[in-house]
Write a protein that holds these residues in place. Structure first.
Motif, mmCIF file in Angstrom:
data_model
loop_
_atom_site.group_PDB
_atom_site.id
_atom_site.type_symbol
_atom_site.label_atom_id
_atom_site.label_comp_id
_atom_site.label_asym_id
_atom_site.label_seq_id
_atom_site.Cartn_x
_atom_site.Cartn_y
_atom_site.Cartn_z
ATOM 1 N N ALA A 17 0.908 -0.996 -0.056
ATOM 2 C CA ALA A 17 0.016 -0.002 -0.014
ATOM 3 C C ALA A 17 0.861 1.252 0.073
ATOM 4 N N ASN A 18 1.875 1.179 0.841
ATOM 5 C CA ASN A 18 3.096 2.527 0.921
ATOM 6 C C ASN A 18 3.505 2.542 -0.589
ATOM 7 N N ALA A 19 3.894 1.407 -1.062
ATOM 8 C CA ALA A 19 4.258 1.486 -2.479
ATOM 9 C C ALA A 19 3.707 2.417 -3.615
ATOM 10 N N LEU A 20 2.407 1.966 -3.573
ATOM 11 C CA LEU A 20 1.263 2.717 -4.251
ATOM 12 C C LEU A 20 1.286 4.120 -4.213
ATOM 13 N N GLU A 21 1.439 4.665 -2.717
ATOM 14 C CA GLU A 21 1.441 5.992 -2.237
ATOM 15 C C GLU A 21 2.631 6.680 -3.017
ATOM 16 N N TRP A 22 3.918 5.885 -3.004
ATOM 17 C CA TRP A 22 5.071 6.444 -3.582
ATOM 18 C C TRP A 22 5.067 6.765 -4.913
ATOM 19 N N ILE A 23 4.296 5.830 -5.525
ATOM 20 C CA ILE A 23 4.220 6.057 -7.225
ATOM 21 C C ILE A 23 3.262 7.437 -7.432
ATOM 22 N N VAL A 24 2.299 7.393 -6.638
ATOM 23 C CA VAL A 24 1.420 8.961 -6.749
ATOM 24 C C VAL A 24 2.393 10.022 -6.446
ATOM 25 N N ALA A 25 3.070 10.010 -5.406
ATOM 26 C CA ALA A 25 3.976 10.856 -4.935
ATOM 27 C C ALA A 25 5.050 11.523 -5.833
ATOM 28 N N ALA A 26 5.662 10.206 -6.599
ATOM 29 C CA ALA A 26 6.584 10.469 -7.597
ATOM 30 C C ALA A 26 5.923 11.166 -8.695
ATOM 31 N N GLU A 27 4.384 10.972 -9.335
ATOM 32 C CA GLU A 27 4.137 11.609 -10.182
ATOM 33 C C GLU A 27 3.888 13.127 -9.747
ATOM 34 N N LEU B 65 15.892 3.809 -6.891
ATOM 35 C CA LEU B 65 15.200 3.264 -5.623
ATOM 36 C C LEU B 65 15.497 4.424 -4.539
ATOM 37 N N VAL B 66 14.037 4.785 -3.999
ATOM 38 C CA VAL B 66 14.113 5.824 -3.040
ATOM 39 C C VAL B 66 13.742 5.428 -1.491
ATOM 40 N N GLU B 67 13.664 4.079 -1.569
ATOM 41 C CA GLU B 67 13.262 3.640 -0.253
ATOM 42 C C GLU B 67 14.077 3.002 0.848
ATOM 43 N N GLY B 68 15.309 3.351 0.592
ATOM 44 C CA GLY B 68 16.365 2.771 1.418
ATOM 45 C C GLY B 68 16.531 3.200 2.869
ATOM 46 N N LEU B 69 15.683 4.203 3.300
ATOM 47 C CA LEU B 69 15.824 4.670 4.820
ATOM 48 C C LEU B 69 14.749 3.704 5.292
ATOM 49 N N ASN C 142 11.762 12.033 0.794
ATOM 50 C CA ASN C 142 12.886 11.784 -0.166
ATOM 51 C C ASN C 142 12.263 12.219 -1.563
ATOM 52 N N ILE C 143 11.267 11.410 -2.051
ATOM 53 C CA ILE C 143 10.708 11.623 -3.144
ATOM 54 C C ILE C 143 10.293 13.054 -3.623
ATOM 55 N N ARG C 144 9.601 13.625 -2.605
ATOM 56 C CA ARG C 144 9.297 15.139 -2.642
ATOM 57 C C ARG C 144 10.536 16.149 -2.957
ATOM 58 N N ARG C 145 11.454 15.800 -1.969
ATOM 59 C CA ARG C 145 12.568 16.594 -2.025
ATOM 60 C C ARG C 145 13.580 16.281 -3.170
ATOM 61 N N PHE C 146 13.744 15.388 -3.822
ATOM 62 C CA PHE C 146 14.357 14.789 -5.069
ATOM 63 C C PHE C 146 13.880 15.841 -5.999
ATOM 64 N N GLY C 147 12.443 15.732 -5.983
ATOM 65 C CA GLY C 147 11.541 16.087 -7.168
ATOM 66 C C GLY C 147 11.675 17.952 -6.959
ATOM 67 N N ALA C 148 11.514 18.331 -5.998
ATOM 68 C CA ALA C 148 11.821 19.796 -5.589
ATOM 69 C C ALA C 148 13.279 20.355 -5.879
ATOM 70 N N GLU C 149 14.222 19.470 -5.582
ATOM 71 C CA GLU C 149 15.623 20.007 -5.497
ATOM 72 C C GLU C 149 16.476 19.649 -6.434
ATOM 73 N N VAL C 150 16.436 18.111 -6.961
ATOM 74 C CA VAL C 150 17.332 17.591 -7.936
ATOM 75 C C VAL C 150 16.901 17.716 -9.465
ATOM 76 N N LEU C 151 15.493 17.406 -9.554
ATOM 77 C CA LEU C 151 15.021 17.225 -10.907
ATOM 78 C C LEU C 151 15.185 18.693 -11.694
ATOM 79 N N PRO C 152 15.114 19.945 -10.753
ATOM 80 C CA PRO C 152 15.181 21.179 -11.364
ATOM 81 C C PRO C 152 16.600 21.604 -12.073
ATOM 82 N N LEU C 153 17.542 20.972 -11.210
ATOM 83 C CA LEU C 153 18.821 21.126 -11.540
ATOM 84 C C LEU C 153 19.211 20.446 -12.937
ATOM 85 N N LEU C 154 18.538 19.189 -13.000
ATOM 86 C CA LEU C 154 19.160 18.505 -14.029
ATOM 87 C C LEU C 154 18.305 19.169 -15.243
ATOM 88 N N ARG C 155 17.141 19.630 -15.079
ATOM 89 C CA ARG C 155 16.362 20.001 -16.175
ATOM 90 C C ARG C 155 16.815 21.397 -16.615
#
Length: 344
Positions: A22-32, A299-303, A312-325
């Motif tokens: 169930a958590n994994a499904l939430e990770w996917i929604v959060a990743a989108e 893999l973002v679930e290592g903690l 981790n998903i939200r922070r990666f999206g907010a801080e890392v993805l903009p740097l790459l793009r």
């Protein structure tokens, strides 16, 4: 560059497998929501390393909970299922998702799964090429038939039919050659660094495979500093990886090499985007430049904690993805400028 998440659905101590799914499904929604491009889901059986036995099922559920993000399997194991049945399921998800689904497949291993599902060690050792060809045919033509060692049946129509190109997990020279000869892109695993990835891509090209389309898995964790990120993953991951990887049980009693879990985690934190936002972005850029691979699933679930995985998903999206793009935008502007100068 295309960046997704890699969902293993690992069972950390004290957790319950149904809740992890169930958590994994939430990770996917959060990743989108965070701006990731896709989410690829692993398949495992009878072990805590990963508690999702059917990634294609979880992908189907996730398709219904999302609107944009791509879904893929990393991977569906061909040695324990019928390739035509898998092709039918993939075709369904292709149509129901509006083209958002990618089928990743692999040989798997000589594990007890082969005994439980009745396909046997021979399908693993000799049958992967035949299974892969049958799968490709079922996802290329309107009908399919077989007259091989492992599959024999009359021609039948594919309903629903879909044209899909599978991605193939490659961990051996034989599988690299199979993928290249069929023009299928590779999925490369967590355990190899940039130099080895580049070498595998080079061998793939020597076998006649196309240049682009490969996918590489990695581990990702963004923190205030690289030292803090590495320290936290080194503390958390062994509790999962130790018992998890021990769950691989050979079907024929063959000995298994012992893995130094601490050394493995140290490797993962060194070769993958684990650290500050800037370090994570630079690591991915460097891998892309050195290997030619521009599609990563992380893999973002290592903690091992649901709340911290979402963070981790939200922070990666907010801080890392903009740097790459932003970097891609600058490179695009540079290429256009060079082109204009060339025209003058």
């Amino acid at each position: 560059m295309r960046i997704g998440i890699f969902v293993v659905a690992g069972l950390f101590p004290g957790q319950e497998s149904g809740k992890v799914l169930a958590n994994a499904l939430e990770w996917i929604v959060a990743a989108e929501e965070a701006g990731f491009d896709d989410a690829w889901i692993a398949e495992h059986h009878f072990m805590p390393y990963g508690v999702c036995p059917s990634p294609i099922t979880l992908a189907g559920v996730a398709i219904g909970r999302t609107t944009r993000i791509g879904l893929g399997t990393a991977v569906s194991v061909l040695s324990t299922q019928h390739p035509v049945a898998l092709a039918e399921q993939a075709a369904m998800l292709h149509h129901l998702s509006g083209g958002r689904f990618t089928l990743g497949v692999g040989r798997g291993g000589p594990w007890v799964d082969l005994e439980v599902f009745g396909t046997g060690l021979e399908r693993y050792e000799r049958g992967f090429g035949e299974s892969l060809d049958l799968l490709v045919a079922a996802l290329s033509d309107g009908s399919v038939a077989a007259d091989g060692e492992f599959f024999r049946f009359r021609e039948v129509p594919m309903v629903p039919a879909a044209r899909l190109r599978p991605v193939v997990a490659c961990t051996s020279e034989a599988t690299v050659a199979m993928a290249a000869e069929r023009g299928l892109p590779m999925l490369l695993g967590l355990h190899i660094g940039d130099e080895e990835k580049a070498a595998v891509v080079g061998r793939y090209r020597e076998h006649g495979g196309p240049v682009t389309g490969h996918v590489a898995a990695g581990v990702a964790y963004v923190a205030d500093s690289t030292a803090a990120a590495v320290r936290e993953l080194k503390k958390a991951m062994p509790a999962w990886l130790g018992p998890g990887l021990a769950g691989y049980v050979p079907v024929d009693g063959r000995p298994r090499a012992r893995l130094d879990v601490g050394a493995y985690v140290d490797l993962l934190t060194r070769i993958h985007p684990v650290g500050s936002a800037e370090h994570c972005a630079e690591t991915l850029r460097r891998t892309a430049e050195e290997t030619g691979i521009e599609h990563f699933v992380l893999l973002v679930e290592g903690l091992g904690e649901h709340r911290r995985t979402l963070e981790n998903i939200r922070r990666f999206g907010a801080e890392v993805l903009p740097l790459l793009r932003r970097g891609e935008h600058r490179r695009g502007e540079h290429r256009r400028s060079e082109h204009r100068r060339g025209e003058r």
